[in-house]
Design an enzyme around this catalytic site. Structure first.
Site, short mmCIF file in Angstrom:
data_model
loop_
_atom_site.label_atom_id
_atom_site.label_comp_id
_atom_site.label_asym_id
_atom_site.label_seq_id
_atom_site.Cartn_x
_atom_site.Cartn_y
_atom_site.Cartn_z
N TYR A 71 -6.11 -6.34 2.45
CA TYR A 71 -7.39 -5.89 2.05
C TYR A 71 -8.27 -6.95 1.61
CZ TYR A 71 -6.14 -0.95 2.30
OH TYR A 71 -5.66 0.54 2.59
N ASP B 144 -0.87 6.52 10.32
CA ASP B 144 -0.15 5.13 10.81
C ASP B 144 1.21 5.40 10.46
OD1 ASP B 144 0.52 4.47 7.85
OD2 ASP B 144 -1.63 4.34 7.66
N GLU C 218 -9.04 -7.43 -1.55
CA GLU C 218 -9.67 -7.19 -2.78
C GLU C 218 -8.53 -6.23 -3.31
OE1 GLU C 218 -13.16 -4.53 -1.94
OE2 GLU C 218 -12.49 -3.82 -0.35
N GLU D 54 -2.23 15.29 10.13
CA GLU D 54 -3.07 14.35 10.58
C GLU D 54 -3.80 15.13 11.65
OE1 GLU D 54 -3.70 10.85 10.17
OE2 GLU D 54 -5.21 11.37 11.82
N ASP E 138 -3.52 10.55 1.79
CA ASP E 138 -3.83 9.37 2.69
C ASP E 138 -5.03 9.36 3.41
OD1 ASP E 138 -3.39 6.50 3.28
OD2 ASP E 138 -1.99 7.11 4.96
N ASP F 117 -6.28 19.69 11.53
CA ASP F 117 -7.39 19.44 10.29
C ASP F 117 -6.67 19.87 8.89
OD1 ASP F 117 -9.22 19.74 8.44
OD2 ASP F 117 -10.71 20.61 9.78
N CYS F 118 -6.56 19.15 7.87
CA CYS F 118 -5.52 19.52 6.83
C CYS F 118 -6.35 20.65 5.90
CB CYS F 118 -5.36 18.37 5.81
SG CYS F 118 -7.00 17.94 5.03
N TYR G 186 0.77 -0.96 0.17
CA TYR G 186 -0.12 -0.18 0.00
C TYR G 186 0.88 1.08 0.10
CZ TYR G 186 -3.39 3.51 1.67
OH TYR G 186 -3.92 4.72 1.88
#
Lengths: 360, 360
Positions: free
Chosen positions: B348, B198, B350, B217, B273, B252-253, B174
Site C-alpha cells: 500500500y 482475491d 501508506e 463476491e 472486504d 451481489d451481497c 492485510y
C-alpha cells in the site's frame, strides 16, 4: 514559492493527426488567455507551448505514435481551482475528440517543484516516491554528513542522512529485524552496535538486560537530533552517553574495532547499523566495497565464535548489490555463514533485506 | 513508445537574474543541436524552450523568486546516456554559476509517460508513487469494474480494481488485520465474507475450521484472475466454489444480506472486504456514504449479538474520511462500539486503518 507541475496523458490505440485534435482544444487555451507558440519538431509530432498570466505555462504534444501529453506549470499560489477546471475541461474534450481510440488516461498528482519541504525521496531501487512530509524539524551539516529530520503525518519524525531515508518513528520493524527478529536472548551478553545514532537498537536491546552494550556512533549531531526529535524510537536512552548496561562512544568505529581486535576483545552480538556507505575519519580503502569489507572483517574478528553479526542489506529489488555483498562475505579472513530475511519497514516504501552472519 | 520526462531543479537563497545564468548554459544546449525559443512571460522570469532531434524538448525557467527549473523530455528509445550527460553537464554548470546561492538541488527519477506498463498508482491520500511493476498479467473489464493484475518484483502479483491497489501477494498483513489480527478463534463459527474475491481471507480463515464460511463476491472475473495469478494469496481455495467448510456465492451481497435479515440468520463473524466504494447491482441509495451505511446496517443486523464485524477503513492520513465513517457507525439501526488499528500493508505504501465493530 513552489511550481506545481500537472501532467495529463492519453495513450491511444492508433496514432492521431494533430489536425483532428488540436483545433478542438485551442478555444480552451484561448479562454485562459494563453499565448501559443507552435514549434517545428522535424517530424516528431505536434508540439505547442502556451504562456499565460501569473507565470502559467502549458505544453501540448500530439506525439506521432499514439500518445498525447499535456504539461501545465503554475505557481503554488495561483488559482488552483481554475487550473483544475482547465485540466478537467481538457480531459473531457480530449476524451470526446479521441473517442474510441483511448487505451489509458493518466493524470498524476501534481509534482511540486522547489517546495519549501522536499517531499520526494526516491527509493533505493530508484523509484519516484512522494512522502507526506509537512515540516522540517532538524537540519544540520555535520563534519560527516547532511542530517535532516522531517515530520510525516503517518510515520512520525523520520531521519534522513545524505538524502537516504534512515529510520522513522514508525519503524520498530527495522529495529526488531536488525536485532534478530525477536529470536535472540540478549540477557547477560556483550553487545557492540556500530552506528545506530538514532538510538533505536540501543533502546530495544537494553530492555533485555545485556551485560554491556557498547555503541560506537561517529556523529554527535545525529545523536543530538534524534534525542530531541525521535523519542518514539530512542526514548530517553540518548539523554546520557552512559547508563545502566550501556555506553555510547562518539567515535569512528574503525580505530575502535582495530583496538578491540588488538586487545582480543569479543562480543556475543555485533550489530552493524552504519549507513549504506559508511563514514570514517580514515577511509583507507578506495572503493566502497573494500571499505565495507574492512568493517565487516574487523567486526567478524571481534565476534565471539558462537556470536551473531546482524546488519541491514538493501532493497530486495537491488539484486546486484545484494549479490555483491554476499560475495564480500566469501572473502573475509574467516569463513562465515549467513541467512537473510525480507522485512517490510513502514517508512521505506520498499521491502528490505536483513542479514544474520556467523562464524563457521 | 514512452516519453521520459526528467526534471532538474535548483532552489536558491535569493533570486538570480537570468543574464547571470542563461548565457553560461546556452553552449550546452547548442552542442546538443537544440533550437531555442525565448518566451515573453510578462515579468514572471525567464522562460526558454529548446527543440532538438529525435523529439527532444527542453524547458529552462529562471523564476523570479529564487528557483531554476529544467525539464527534459525525450523518447524512451533515445540515447539515454547522452541525455544523462546533458543533465550532468547542466547540473555541474549551474552549480558553478549559482555558486553559494543554492539551498537545494533536486533531480528526480525520470517520469515515464505513456509507458506500456503503468507504474504510477497514487496513494489514497493523493501522493505520487511509482511502483516496480514490470508486467500486466491479467486485465478484464467486467460488468462491475476494471480489473488488472500487475506483477511487482518485490510484492508479487497485485490486484488493482478501478485503479485502486487492492492486495498484493506480499500482503498477508492485510488479511491478518481484517480477520482480527490473530486474536480470534474461528473454530466452529459461522462466518460471512462480503467481497473478498482475491480469496485471501477465505484461505486464511478456512484453516481454523469454522463451521461454515459463506463468501459473497459479485465478480466472477475477479475470482478468475486471482485463482490464476494470486495463488500466494488464495492457494487453491478459489478452484472450487464450494469445499470443506465454505461456499462462495457469486452474487451481489445486498439482496443476499436482505434475505439473511428476513430469515433471521446470524453470523459470529462478518468480514467486509468490499472495495472502498462498494459495487452492487441495485445501488438504491444516491450517495456512497448512504450506500455504505446500508451495507453496514444489514451486516450488523445479521451479526450475532456477541459477534464481531471486521472491515478496512482507509489510509491513516485520510482523517476526514475516517471521521465520516465513524459518524456512520453512530447512525445505524442498532448501537455499536468500535476499535481501530493502524497496520502496515506492504504494497500500500501508506499505513492503513482497520475497524472492529460490535453490537452494544
Amino acid at each position: 514559492m513552489a511550481l506545481r507541475h500537472y501532467t495529463l496523458d492519453f495513450n491511444l490505440s492508433a496514432a492521431v493527426d494533430s489536425a483532428s485534435t488540436v483545433p478542438g482544444l485551442l478555444s480552451l487555451f484561448h479562454e485562459q488567455e494563453l499565448t501559443e507558440t507552435v514549434h517545428d519538431t522535424n517530424g516528431h509530432g505536434y508540439l505547442a507551448t502556451f504562456v499565460g498570466k501569473n507565470g502559467r505555462f502549458v505544453i501540448l504534444r500530439v506525439h506521432s505514435h499514439g500518445l498525447v501529453t499535456i504539461d501545465l506549470q503554475c505557481y503554488a499560489e495561483d488559482n488552483i481551482a481554475q487550473l483544475d477546471n482547465l485540466l478537467n475541461a481538457l480531459e473531457k474534450k480530449l476524451t470526446v475528440l479521441l473517442n474510441g481510440n483511448i487505451t489509458r488516461i493518466k493524470r498524476l498528482p501534481a509534482l511540486v517543484r522547489g517546495g519549501e519541504i522536499d517531499r520526494y525521496w526516491p527509493t533505493a531501487d530508484g523509484r519516484l516516491i512522494e512522502y507526506d512530509f509537512d515540516r522540517l524539524v532538524y537540519e544540520e551539516e555535520s563534519a560527516y554528513q547532511s542530517i535532516k529530520i522531517l515530520h510525516s503525518k503517518q510515520f512520525g519524525n523520520i531521519l534522513i542522512l545524505n538524502g537516504d531515508v534512515n529510520l522513522a518513528e514508525s519503524d520498530l520493524a527495522y529495529t526488531q529485524a536488525i536485532i534478530g527478529g525477536g529470536k535472540e536472548n540478549y540477557a547477560g551478553k556483550e553487545v557492540l552496535i556500530l552506528g545506530g545514532g538514532d538510538g533505536g537498537i540501543l533502546a530495544e536491546v537494553v530492555k533485555q538486560k545485556p551485560k554491556m552494550i557498547t555503541m560506537v556512533e561517529i556523529d554527535q549531531k545525529v545523536i543530538d537530533g534524534c534525542k530531541m526529535h525521535m523519542r518514539k524510537t530512542c526514548g530517553n536512552i540518548l539523554d546520557n552517553l552512559t547508563g545502566d548496561g550501556y555506553q555510547i562512544l562518539v567515535e569512528d568505529c574503525v580505530p575502535v574495532l582495530k583496538k578491540y581486535v588488538q586487545d582480543g576483545r569479543t562480543f556475543d552480538y555485533v550489530i552493524n547499523d552504519l549507513t549504506a556507505v559508511p563514514i570514517s575519519t580514515e577511509p583507507e580503502e578506495d572503493s566502497t566495497w573494500e571499505f565495507l569489507r574492512l568493517i565487516l572483517d574487523l567486526s567478524i574478528k571481534v565476534l565471539h565464535p558462537s556470536g551473531k553479526y546482524f546488519t541491514q542489506g538493501n532493497s530486495v529489488n537491488m539484486t546486484e548489490a545484494l549479490n555483491l555483498y554476499e560475495e564480500q562475505l566469501g572473502r573475509l579472513s574467516c569463513p562465515v555463514g549467513f541467512s537473510k530475511e525480507v522485512v517490510c519497514v513502514p517508512s521505506y516504501l520498499e521491502l528490505w533485506v536483513f542479514y544474520t552472519i556467523w562464524k563457521k
